[in-house]
Design an enzyme around this catalytic site. Structure first.
Site, PDB file in Angstrom:
ATOM      1  N   ASP A   1       0.867  -1.186   0.205  1.00 14.00           N
ATOM      2  CA  ASP A   1       0.064   0.011  -0.145  1.00 14.00           C
ATOM      3  C   ASP A   1       0.800   1.195  -0.004  1.00 14.00           C
ATOM      4  OD1 ASP A   1      -2.194   1.641   0.239  1.00 14.00           O
ATOM      5  OD2 ASP A   1      -2.513   1.413   1.951  1.00 14.00           O
TER       6      ASP A   1
ATOM      7  N   GLN B   1      -2.923  -5.311   6.259  1.00  8.70           N
ATOM      8  CA  GLN B   1      -2.810  -4.408   7.087  1.00  8.70           C
ATOM      9  C   GLN B   1      -3.961  -4.632   8.189  1.00  8.70           C
ATOM     10  OE1 GLN B   1      -3.723  -1.523   3.527  1.00  8.70           O
ATOM     11  NE2 GLN B   1      -1.934  -0.223   4.336  1.00  8.70           N
TER      12      GLN B   1
ATOM     13  N   ARG C   1       2.763  12.777  10.734  1.00  2.00           N
ATOM     14  CA  ARG C   1       1.257  12.653   9.970  1.00  2.00           C
ATOM     15  C   ARG C   1       0.502  11.245  10.660  1.00  2.00           C
ATOM     16  NH1 ARG C   1      -1.040   9.510   6.209  1.00  2.00           N
ATOM     17  NH2 ARG C   1      -2.279  10.307   4.757  1.00  2.00           N
TER      18      ARG C   1
ATOM     19  N   ASP D   1      -1.827   8.863  10.305  1.00  2.00           N
ATOM     20  CA  ASP D   1      -2.512   8.084   9.436  1.00  2.00           C
ATOM     21  C   ASP D   1      -3.697   7.572   9.885  1.00  2.00           C
ATOM     22  OD1 ASP D   1      -2.461   7.194   6.667  1.00  2.00           O
ATOM     23  OD2 ASP D   1      -2.426   5.004   7.926  1.00  2.00           O
TER      24      ASP D   1
ATOM     25  N   GLU E   1      -4.811  13.082   9.557  1.00  2.00           N
ATOM     26  CA  GLU E   1      -5.455  12.621   8.452  1.00  2.00           C
ATOM     27  C   GLU E   1      -6.656  12.082   8.437  1.00  2.00           C
ATOM     28  OE1 GLU E   1      -5.943   9.666   4.767  1.00  2.00           O
ATOM     29  OE2 GLU E   1      -5.210   8.778   6.741  1.00  2.00           O
TER      30      GLU E   1
ATOM     31  N   HIS F   1      -1.224  11.708  -2.620  1.00  2.00           N
ATOM     32  CA  HIS F   1      -1.049  10.645  -3.104  1.00  2.00           C
ATOM     33  C   HIS F   1      -2.278   9.668  -3.080  1.00  2.00           C
ATOM     34  CE1 HIS F   1      -1.399   9.934   1.228  1.00  2.00           C
ATOM     35  NE2 HIS F   1      -1.504   8.621   0.824  1.00  2.00           N
ATOM     36  N   ASP F   2      -3.275  10.307  -2.260  1.00  2.00           N
ATOM     37  CA  ASP F   2      -4.380   9.455  -2.430  1.00  2.00           C
ATOM     38  C   ASP F   2      -5.643  10.099  -3.413  1.00  2.00           C
ATOM     39  OD1 ASP F   2      -4.342   7.530  -0.623  1.00  2.00           O
ATOM     40  OD2 ASP F   2      -4.550   8.709   1.220  1.00  2.00           O
TER      41      ASP F   2
ATOM     42  N   ARG G   1      -4.655   4.412  -7.672  1.00  2.00           N
ATOM     43  CA  ARG G   1      -4.006   5.887  -7.042  1.00  2.00           C
ATOM     44  C   ARG G   1      -2.658   5.768  -7.622  1.00  2.00           C
ATOM     45  NH1 ARG G   1      -4.640   4.732  -0.876  1.00  2.00           N
ATOM     46  NH2 ARG G   1      -4.208   2.627  -1.564  1.00  2.00           N
TER      47      ARG G   1
HETATM   48  C1  GLC Z   1      -4.257   6.701   4.846  1.00  2.00           C
HETATM   49  C2  GLC Z   1      -3.266   6.745   3.542  1.00  2.00           C
HETATM   50  C3  GLC Z   1      -3.588   5.857   2.410  1.00  2.00           C
HETATM   51  C4  GLC Z   1      -3.436   4.271   2.809  1.00  2.00           C
HETATM   52  C5  GLC Z   1      -4.370   4.054   4.237  1.00  2.00           C
HETATM   53  C6  GLC Z   1      -4.029   3.071   4.766  1.00  2.00           C
HETATM   54  O1  GLC Z   1      -5.319   6.881   4.413  1.00  2.00           O
HETATM   55  O2  GLC Z   1      -3.261   7.950   2.971  1.00  2.00           O
HETATM   56  O3  GLC Z   1      -2.690   6.063   1.241  1.00  2.00           O
HETATM   57  O4  GLC Z   1      -4.065   3.840   1.956  1.00  2.00           O
HETATM   58  O5  GLC Z   1      -4.320   5.249   4.938  1.00  2.00           O
HETATM   59  O6  GLC Z   1      -2.793   3.018   5.648  1.00  2.00           O
HETATM   60  C1  GLC Z   2     -10.660   6.395   2.798  1.00  2.00           C
HETATM   61  C2  GLC Z   2     -10.025   6.775   4.295  1.00  2.00           C
HETATM   62  C3  GLC Z   2      -8.870   7.522   4.236  1.00  2.00           C
HETATM   63  C4  GLC Z   2      -7.932   6.981   3.245  1.00  2.00           C
HETATM   64  C5  GLC Z   2      -8.700   6.760   1.928  1.00  2.00           C
HETATM   65  C6  GLC Z   2      -7.478   6.064   1.051  1.00  2.00           C
HETATM   66  O1  GLC Z   2     -11.182   7.611   2.522  1.00  2.00           O
HETATM   67  O2  GLC Z   2     -11.255   7.313   4.891  1.00  2.00           O
HETATM   68  O3  GLC Z   2      -8.397   7.475   5.494  1.00  2.00           O
HETATM   69  O4  GLC Z   2      -6.890   7.944   3.140  1.00  2.00           O
HETATM   70  O5  GLC Z   2      -9.778   5.860   2.046  1.00  2.00           O
HETATM   71  O6  GLC Z   2      -8.214   5.809  -0.288  1.00  2.00           O
END
Ligand code: GLC
Ligand code: GLC
Length: 643
Positions: free
Chosen positions: A146, A256, A286, A288, A330, A394-395, A511
Site C-alpha cells: 500500500d 494491513q 502525519r 494516518d 489525516e 497521493h490518495d 492511485r
Molecule cells: C491513509 C493513506 C492511504 C492508505 C491508508 C491506509 O489513508 O493516506 O494511502 O491507503 O491510510 O494506511
Molecule cells: C478512505 C479513508 C482515508 C484513506 C482513503 C484512502 O477515504 O477514510 O483515511 O486515506 O480511504 O483511499
C-alpha cells in the site's frame, strides 16, 4: 483536571516512586526538565489514560511503565533536538507563519533513496519549501505494501531507501536548511509481516491481543453490520481469514491488520515507536487514518470519542518526551468530524480535505457556491492550529462535503457526487479531465477519483486552459490560510502515469496513476517561460514569494466575501495578529474566477473598502471604484483598506 483529583495524587506518587527507583533516569537531568514537564502534564495524561483503561485492573501499572518509558526516551533524545524543543517552546506558532510551504513525495519514486532526497535540498530551497513530507519509508512487505502504509517495523528504514542513520542525517540536513521533516505515523495498523503480527498469526495469545482476532465469524459479522467498506476492491467487509481459521480486522488491505487500542500494551508499544521516530529528528508526524483507531460494537467504528482520547494521550506523551513534535491529522471524513481532531492538545495540523474536494468541484461546475460556503462556515479553526491546504495528494479525491450544506444550496449530495465522478473520469459531455475511478462500488454507488493535478485539469488535451486551472486551484490553497502543500511534480505539471499497472503490486490500485516517477524532463523545462512547465512553475513561485512577504496571509483566519457572481470566489484575509471582531488596518481580498468567461464585478461590490488597492502578485495599483474585471481563471490578491 476536574474529577481526576482522587485518581491523580496517589497515581502521581506511584509514578514518582517508580522513577525514583531508576536512579539512572535522574542522571544529567536531576529533577529538571523532564520532572517539570511531568508536573505540568501528568494530570492530563493520567486523566486520559484512566478514561481509556480504567476498567483494567493494571491500568496504573501500565501508566507508570509508560511514564518510565517517556523518561528514558527523553534521556536518549539528542541535544540538537532538545535545542529545537527549547526554541519552539519560545515560538510555538512557528508553523502558522506565512513563509511555510510544504512538499510531499515518495522517496524512491522522486529521488531513488534518502541520499537522493538529500541531494535535492538545493531544489527544495529554490522552490521555497519549509516542510517536507516523505511518504512511508519503513520496512514493508513486497510487492504489496500500500505504498508503504503497511509497516513491518517502525524502527527500520526500507533497505531499498537507505538506513535509519541516513534518515537521521537527512533530518539534520533539512533542519539546517530550514525544512521540517514530516513522516507518517501509521498507527492504526501494522503489516501482516510485523513481528507482532507474525506472533499473533502463530497463535501467541499476548500478541493475538494486539489485533482484533476472533475464532469464527460471530463477532466479525456483528461488527460488519455497522462498518463501511474502505477498500471493497480488495476484500468485502472489514475482516479477513487467517490460515488457522480465525478472522483478523483489516480495514484497508488484507495485509494491513488493525491494532487493538483497547489493550493498553498496544498503546505503550506504539508510544515507544512514536518516541523512537521523534528522536530521529522528525518534526511533524502525519497521523494516518485517525478516524479508525477505536472500535466499538454497534457503531461505524469511525470517529469514536475514544479516538480523540487516544490522540490526546499520544500528544500528552510527546509533551513529556519530545515536546516540539506536532501531529497532523489525516481524517478524510465528514467535515464536522474533521474539525474535531483539530486542537492544540490533539492534532495541531490537519489536512483540509473539504477545501481540496471543493476546489475540484468548483472547477467542474464553474460555480463557487459550495466552496464559498465552506470557507465561511468551516475554515476558521482554534488558535494555535493550522490547516494543511492541498490540491492533490497521493490518495484519491473523495467528495467529503456535507450533504446538509449542499442541501441548503439546493444540491443533492448523492447526485452531485455521481456527477463529479462522471465528470472527472471524462464520462460527462464537455469534461476536460482525464481521471480514473478508484474503488468504484456499484453496490453503494460510492466512487472516488485518481489522477494528477495536470491530467485532471486537462493538460494533455488543452494546455492553455489547463495551466489556468492548475494555477487557479493552487491560488486558493496558497491564500485561504494554513500551510500550502505541493504534491511534488505538480509544480511542473506532471501527467498521469497510464502504465502504472505494469509495475509489480500496483495493478489493482488506480492511485498509482497519479504517483509517477520524478518527471526529469519536465523539471528541466521549469525555467523556460515558453513551456507549460515554465508557466506553472513561475506562477507557483510567484505565489510563494508574495505569500511569504504578506503578513496578512499568516495563520488561518478568514472572513467571507460575496462577489455576487456565481463563478467568482471571494474571501478576505485580515492576518493572524488581528483579534476576531477588530478592524484590521489592511486586509487581503482574494478574488478567483472559476468561470470560463470574463467577469465584471461592479464598484458597488467593493463599497466596504477604500478605492485604492494594490494587486500583490503583479504589483499593480487597482481602483476599486472602477469595478474589477477578471479574465477566465484569473486570481487577484488585493491589499485593501476597510473604509
Ligand atoms: C491513509 C493513506 C492511504 C492508505 C491508508 C491506509 O489513508 O493516506 O494511502 O491507503 O491510510 O494506511
Ligand atoms: C478512505 C479513508 C482515508 C484513506 C482513503 C484512502 O477515504 O477514510 O483515511 O486515506 O480511504 O483511499
Amino acid at each position: 483536571m476536574q474529577g481526576q483529583v482522587n485518581v491523580d495524587e496517589p497515581a502521581y506518587q506511584h509514578v514518582l516512586d517508580a522513577l525514583n527507583r531508576e536512579p539512572a533516569l535522574a542522571e544529567g537531568d536531576p529533577g529538571s526538565a523532564f520532572r517539570q514537564r511531568l508536573d505540568r502534564h501528568f494530570p492530563e495524561l493520567c486523566g486520559l489514560f484512566h478514561g481509556l483503561y480504567r476498567t483494567r485492573e493494571d491500568w496504573l501499572d501500565q501508566l507508570t511503565a509508560l511514564v518510565v518509558q517517556c523518561a528514558r526516551s527523553w534521556q536518549e533524545r539528542p541535544a540538537a533536538l532538545k535545542a529545537v524543543d527549547a526554541a519552539r517552546e519560545g515560538n510555538s506558532s512557528w508553523f502558522l507563519s506565512n513563509t511555510m510551504l510544504g512538499g510531499v513525495c515518495y522517496v524512491d519514486r522522486y529521488a531513488d533513496s534518502l541520499d537522493g532526497v538529500r541531494a535535492r535540498i538545493p531544489y527544495f530551497k529554490e522552490l521555497g519549501l519549509t516542510y517536507l513530507h516523505l511518504m512511508p519509508l519503513f520496512l514493508a512487505p513486497e510487492p504489496h505494501s500500500d505504498g508503504g502504509y503497511a509497516v513491518s517495523s517502525y524502527r527500520q528504514v526500507n533497505p531499498k531507501l537507505g538506513t535509519m542513520e541516513q534518515l537521521r542525517e537527512l533530518a539534520a540536513d533539512l533542519r539546517n536548511n530550514g525544512i521540517s521533516l514530516v513522516v507518517d505515523f501509521i498507527f492504526n495498523h501494522t503489516s501482516n509481516e510485523h513481528e507482532w503480527a507474525r506472533r499473533a498469526a502463530a497463535g501467541d495469545p499476548e500478541y493475538s491481543d494486539y489485533f482484533w482476532i476472533y475464532p469464527d465469524r460471530t463477532m466479525p459479522d456483528a461488527f460488519e453490520r455497522t462498518v463501511r467498506e474502505i477498500f471493497p476492491d480488495d476484500h468485502p467487509g472489514s475482516f479477513v481469514p487467517l490460515p488457522d481459521g480465525r478472522w483478523v480486522w483489516a480495514t484497508f488491505h488484507t495485509y494491513q491488520w488493525d491494532l487493538n487500542y483497547a489493550n493498553p500494551a498496544v498503546f505503550r508499544a506504539m508510544a515507544g515507536e512514536m518516541l523512537f521516530l521523534a528522536n530521529q529528528g522528525v518534526d511533524i508526524l502525519r497521523m494516518d487514518a485517525v478516524a479508525f483507531i477505536w472500535k466499538q460494537l454497534g457503531t461505524p467504528c469511525e470517529n469514536l470519542p475514544e479516538a480523540h482520547l487516544l490522540l490526546r494521550a499520544f500528544n500528552a506523551v510527546c509533551r513529556l518526551a519530545a515536546p516540539s513534535l506536532l501531529f497532523k491529522s489525516e481524517a478524510i471524513v465528514h467535515p464536522d468530524e474533521v474539525a474535531l481532531y483539530i486542537d492544540p492538545a490533539e492534532c495541531q495540523l490537519s489536512y483540509n480535505p473539504l477545501q481540496m474536494a471543493l476546489i475540484w468541484e468548483s472547477l467542474a461546475t464553474r460555480d463557487v457556491a459550495l466552496l464559498s460556503q465552506a470557507l465561511e462556515r468551516r475554515h476558521n479553526i482554534p488558535a494555535g492550529t493550522s490547516w494543511v491546504n492541498y490540491v492533490r495528494s497521493h490518495d484519491d479525491i473523495g467528495w467529503t462535503f456535507a450533504d446538509e450544506d449542499a442541501a441548503e444550496l439546493g444540491i443533492n449530495g448523492f447526485d452531485h457526487r455521481r456527477f463529479l465522478n462522471a465528470f472527472y473520469v471524462n464520462r460527462f459531455p464537455g469534461s476536460f479531465a482525464r481521471g480514473v475511478p478508484f474503488q468504484d462500488n456499484p453496490r453503494t454507488g460510492d466512487c472516488r477519483i485518481s489522477g494528477t493535478t495536470a491530467s485532471l485539469c486537462g493538460l494533455e488535451d488543452d494546455p492553455e486552459h489547463a495551466i489556468g486551472r492548475i494555477l487557479l486551484a493552487h491560488s486558493v490553497a496558497f491564500s485561504t490560510g494554513g500551510i500550502p502543500l505541493l504534491y511534488l511534480g505538480d509544480e511542473v505539471g506532471q501527467l498521469n502515469d497510464y502504465q502504472y499497472f505494469l509495475e509489480e503490486g500496483h495493478d489493482a490500485d488506480s492511485r498509482w496513476v497519479h504517483r509517477p516517477h520524478y518527471p526529469a524532463e519536465q523539471y528541466a523545462r521549469r525555467r523556460n517561460p515558453g513551456t507549460p512547465e515554465g508557466r506553472i512553475f513561475s506562477g507557483l513561485r510567484r505565489m510563494t514569494e508574495v505569500r511569504a512577504s504578506t503578513p496578512e496571509l499568516a495563520g488561518t483566519r478568514l472572513i467571507g466575501f460575496h462577489t455576487n457572481s456565481p463563478g467568482v470566489l471571494g474571501f478576505q484575509r485580515p492576518g493572524s495578529t488581528v483579534s476576531a471582531g477588530a478592524r484590521p488596518a489592511s486586509t487581503v481580498l482574494v478574488l478567483a474566477n472559476f468561470s470560463d468567461g470574463v467577469r465584471q464585478l461592479p464598484a458597488v461590490t467593493f463599497s466596504g473598502f477604500g478605492a485604492a488597492a494594490v494587486e500583490l502578485l503583479t504589483e499593480t495599483a487597482v481602483r476599486l471604484d472602477d469595478g474589477v474585471t477578471l479574465a477566465p481563471h484569473r486570481y487577484l490578491w488585493l491589499r485593501v483598506t476597510p473604509s
